[in-house]
Structure formats: C-alpha cells, structure tokens
Design a protein around this motif. Structure first.
Motif, PDB file in Angstrom:
ATOM      1  N   LEU A 171       0.849  -1.184   0.000  1.00 24.10           N
ATOM      2  CA  LEU A 171       0.000   0.000   0.000  1.00 24.10           C
ATOM      3  C   LEU A 171       0.888   1.238   0.000  1.00 24.10           C
ATOM      4  O   LEU A 171       1.798   1.355   0.826  1.00 24.10           O
ATOM      5  CB  LEU A 171      -0.895   0.058   1.242  1.00 24.10           C
ATOM      6  CG  LEU A 171      -2.126  -0.834   1.319  1.00 24.10           C
ATOM      7  CD1 LEU A 171      -2.967  -0.430   2.526  1.00 24.10           C
ATOM      8  CD2 LEU A 171      -2.976  -0.746   0.069  1.00 24.10           C
ATOM      9  N   ILE A 172       0.611   2.133  -0.932  1.00 26.08           N
ATOM     10  CA  ILE A 172       1.304   3.409  -0.942  1.00 26.08           C
ATOM     11  C   ILE A 172       0.375   4.414  -0.291  1.00 26.08           C
ATOM     12  O   ILE A 172      -0.733   4.667  -0.785  1.00 26.08           O
ATOM     13  CB  ILE A 172       1.672   3.799  -2.385  1.00 26.08           C
ATOM     14  CG1 ILE A 172       2.705   2.781  -2.869  1.00 26.08           C
ATOM     15  CG2 ILE A 172       2.222   5.220  -2.436  1.00 26.08           C
ATOM     16  CD1 ILE A 172       3.049   2.864  -4.294  1.00 26.08           C
ATOM     17  N   LEU A 173       0.794   4.912   0.843  1.00 29.93           N
ATOM     18  CA  LEU A 173      -0.049   5.803   1.634  1.00 29.93           C
ATOM     19  C   LEU A 173       0.490   7.215   1.432  1.00 29.93           C
ATOM     20  O   LEU A 173       1.556   7.555   1.953  1.00 29.93           O
ATOM     21  CB  LEU A 173       0.021   5.400   3.110  1.00 29.93           C
ATOM     22  CG  LEU A 173      -0.186   3.900   3.389  1.00 29.93           C
ATOM     23  CD1 LEU A 173       0.078   3.580   4.859  1.00 29.93           C
ATOM     24  CD2 LEU A 173      -1.589   3.473   2.992  1.00 29.93           C
ATOM     25  N   ASP A 174      -0.202   8.003   0.618  1.00 30.78           N
ATOM     26  CA  ASP A 174       0.312   9.331   0.281  1.00 30.78           C
ATOM     27  C   ASP A 174      -0.311  10.370   1.204  1.00 30.78           C
ATOM     28  O   ASP A 174      -1.412  10.835   0.968  1.00 30.78           O
ATOM     29  CB  ASP A 174       0.040   9.656  -1.192  1.00 30.78           C
ATOM     30  CG  ASP A 174       0.804  10.899  -1.642  1.00 30.78           C
ATOM     31  OD1 ASP A 174       1.428  11.566  -0.792  1.00 30.78           O
ATOM     32  OD2 ASP A 174       0.774  11.206  -2.854  1.00 30.78           O
ATOM     33  N   GLU A 175       0.379  10.710   2.255  1.00 27.52           N
ATOM     34  CA  GLU A 175      -0.096  11.657   3.271  1.00 27.52           C
ATOM     35  C   GLU A 175      -1.499  11.283   3.743  1.00 27.52           C
ATOM     36  O   GLU A 175      -2.401  12.114   3.724  1.00 27.52           O
ATOM     37  CB  GLU A 175      -0.105  13.081   2.694  1.00 27.52           C
ATOM     38  CG  GLU A 175       1.208  13.436   2.030  1.00 27.52           C
ATOM     39  CD  GLU A 175       1.826  14.716   2.554  1.00 27.52           C
ATOM     40  OE1 GLU A 175       1.403  15.184   3.625  1.00 27.52           O
ATOM     41  OE2 GLU A 175       2.732  15.219   1.885  1.00 27.52           O
TER      42      GLU A 175
END
Ligand SMILES: Nc1ncnc2c1ncn2[C@@H]1O[C@H](COP(=O)(O)OP(=O)(O)OP(=O)(O)O)[C@@H](O)[C@H]1O
Ligand SMILES: [Mg+2]
Length: 315
Positions: A171-175
C-alpha cells in the motif's frame, strides 16, 4: 532476513516545462522489505507523490528501474499490469476528493471487486464490502450513505477499505492523515498498524512531517529536491541523524519523548528551483555545514555505516 518486495534503482522522473526540465525525482534508490513500513519524508514539492505514482505506473519513469517481487514493472504487458495493480494500491491524502461523491459507500468499496471480477453477484459483493468495512473500522450502518455524509476519519476509512478490497501486498499511503485532526490521525495510524499485523501488508508511508512517520515506520527515507538525502532505521534517523537536512527536520519535531539535545535548527535560505538544478548538492544553499568542496563535486547516496545511507560528501 525478510525478502525485498520492491526495489527502485536510479529512478528518475523529469517533466518538461516552459522554463526547462523539472527534476521531480532525480536518481533515487531504495528497497522495501516484505511486511515493513518505509517512511518517505520531505518538504512540499520534493517529489514524494511523484515517487508514489511512478511505483504504481500511473506515471512512466524517465529512467531507472522499479522491481516488484523481482520483476521490472516497466516491462509488464497489459495483462500483467492489471495483476500488478491488484497487488499495489494507493491511499490518498484527501479522502473527500479521492472518493466519487455520487457513489454510495457500497459502490465505492465494491467497485474494484467488480472491475476485477472478484465477486460474481450483488449479494457476494455486499458481503465482501461489509467485511472490508469491519476491517477498516467503519460501522456497517454507513453502507448506503454517501461520502459527504461522513466525517473525514470515516471517509479515509472508506478509502482504506477500497484499497484493501483486492488483497494487495503493497500500500502506498500518500499523506493519508494530513487532512485529519490530531485525534483522528492517531486512530487512523493505529488502524494501519492493525491491518499490517493482520494481513502482513507492506507500506510506503509518504508524509511531509517526520512526526507522523516516526510512529509507524521501520525505516525512513528523507527526500530533498528529488534526491534521497538519508535512509536509515527509525532510531538512527530520530536519535542520531547524520545529514544536515535530517538534523534540521528532526530538530523541528515537537515531541518531548525524543529527548532532544540542542536547539531547533531553523532552515535558512530558499528552496532552490527543481528546474535545471545545479549538479552539486541540492541542499548546499541552506546547509550549515557546507564546505567549498560541496559546490565542486556531485554527491551520491552511499552507505556510511551498516544500514545507514547518507547523501553528503562530508560524511
Ligand atoms: N505532471 C507534472 N508536470 C510538471 N511538473 C510536475 C508534475 N507533477 C509534479 N510536478 C512537479 O514535480 C515536483 C514534485 O512534485 P510532487 O507532487 O511529487 O511533490 P510532493 O513531495 O508530493 O509535494 P507535496 O508535499 O506538496 O504533496 C514539484 O515541483 C511539482 O511541481
Ligand atoms: Mg504529494
């Protein structure tokens, strides 16, 4: 030792602009081990979201490689790319603009299940959506509501449930908590931890603020103007930062438990332009420790001690 899930080598993304080439991401290297959280931190505009979009192949890289489970994702054909997109999902900063306001919570969370043919009937979809809501800590009674009826925390939980729908590995959690108030932030950060334990998820956690990633990260990469300046485990970044930029970021964190020695370092000077940048250290103009040599030679990220990489000629 855990295996690498993702590895990035000399990744670059340059954008052509009216004023010249904008070096958004300018030759970065890092890997993420299975089951760990790598924090990616840096000021606004340093290239963090561009990295996230490159990893999902929402953007094509200018050069460099991105290996996911040992395979360069840039060489995937259409079918393989569709499979890869299941395994790698993104959670965005603003849970309001990233959710379609005309869709119910059921349809938002259920959409990826339908697109990828995971559920075959309405009933099956409902069952799976409700399970995903349970995992994400959003009460089932909200299933037929719309995003505007929910508060920010619940909206972000919907975004998380949707990202989990396809059973991703990364999972790429962007802010993901930047738009939330402090008490809600803590709850969502706890949720990420619980989900990681439950499903063995791997995270790239993007934030502009070290205080947020310190709570969740195993290792932290500090970015400045398209480059990684320092990459190490959480303890060394927080308690013994090496790069002058990391030192300044750490000194600015208002956390008493950090037992900080020394004063707060105020970053002076302007952030330089990412358009046609000079070939020497990007941090030169704001660095307290700069020497003549720093303007004469290029720097590269290198291992200065086991497990600590620093992009500074003076280390
Ligand atoms: N499509 C594009 N075309 C031209 N320039 C772009 C494009 N996307 C991003 N940039 C530029 O690339 C640089 C990095 O942007 P990016 O959004 O990755 O930064 P960020 O670290 O995520 O910042 P923020 O904290 O504000 O989200 C910025 O200078 C930005 O203006
Ligand atoms: Mg961003």
């Amino acid at each position: 030792m855990a295996e690498k899930l993702l590895e990035v080598k000399q990744l670059k993304k340059h954008f052509k602009t009216g004023k010249g080439m904008l070096h958004a991401v300018d030759g970065i290297d890092f890997h993420i081990l299975k089951g760990e959280t790598l924090g990616l931190v840096g000021e606004s505009g340093c290239g963090k979201s561009t990295v996230g979009r490159l990893l999902l192949r929402l953007l094509e890289a200018t050069s460099g490689s991105i290996e996911f489970e040992g395979k360069d994702i840039q060489s995937l054909n259409k079918k393989e790319l569709k499979e890869f997109r299941k395994e790698c999902q993104m959670v965005f900063q603003d849970p309001f603009s990233s959710l379609d306001p005309r869709m119910s919570i059921m349809d938002i969370i259920g959409e990826p299940l339908e697109i990828h043919g995971i559920t075959k009937s309405r009933k099956e979809k409902e069952k799976k959506v409700k399970e995903l809501m349970d995992y994400s800590g959003i009460a089932r009674r909200y299933v037929n509501t719309y995003p505007h009826e929910l508060d920010g925390g619940r909206r972000q939980r919907v975004g998380i449930a949707r990202a989990l729908a396809l059973n991703p590995k990364l999972l790429i959690l962007d802010e993901p908590v930047s738009a939330l108030d402090v008490s809600m932030q803590a709850q969502i950060l706890n949720l990420f931890k619980d989900l990681q334990n439950e499903f063995g998820l791997t995270y790239l956690f993007i934030a502009h603020d070290l205080a947020v990633v310190e709570y969740v990260s195993d290792r932290i990469a500090v970015m400045y103007m398209g480059k990684v300046m320092e990459l190490s485990d959480y303890d060394r970044i927080m308690h013994a930062p090496s790069h002058p930029y990391t030192k300044a970021l750490v000194s600015a964190i208002p956390i008493p438990s950090l037992d900080k020695k020394g004063e707060r370092i105020i970053l002076e000077g302007d952030v330089p332009s990412p358009i046609n940048p000079d070939p020497y250290c990007r941090f030169y103009g704001r660095c307290r420790e700069r020497q003549k040599i720093c303007k004469e030679q290029e720097t590269h990220l290198r291992e200065v001690e086991t497990g600590r990489l620093v992009n500074c000629l003076l280390r």
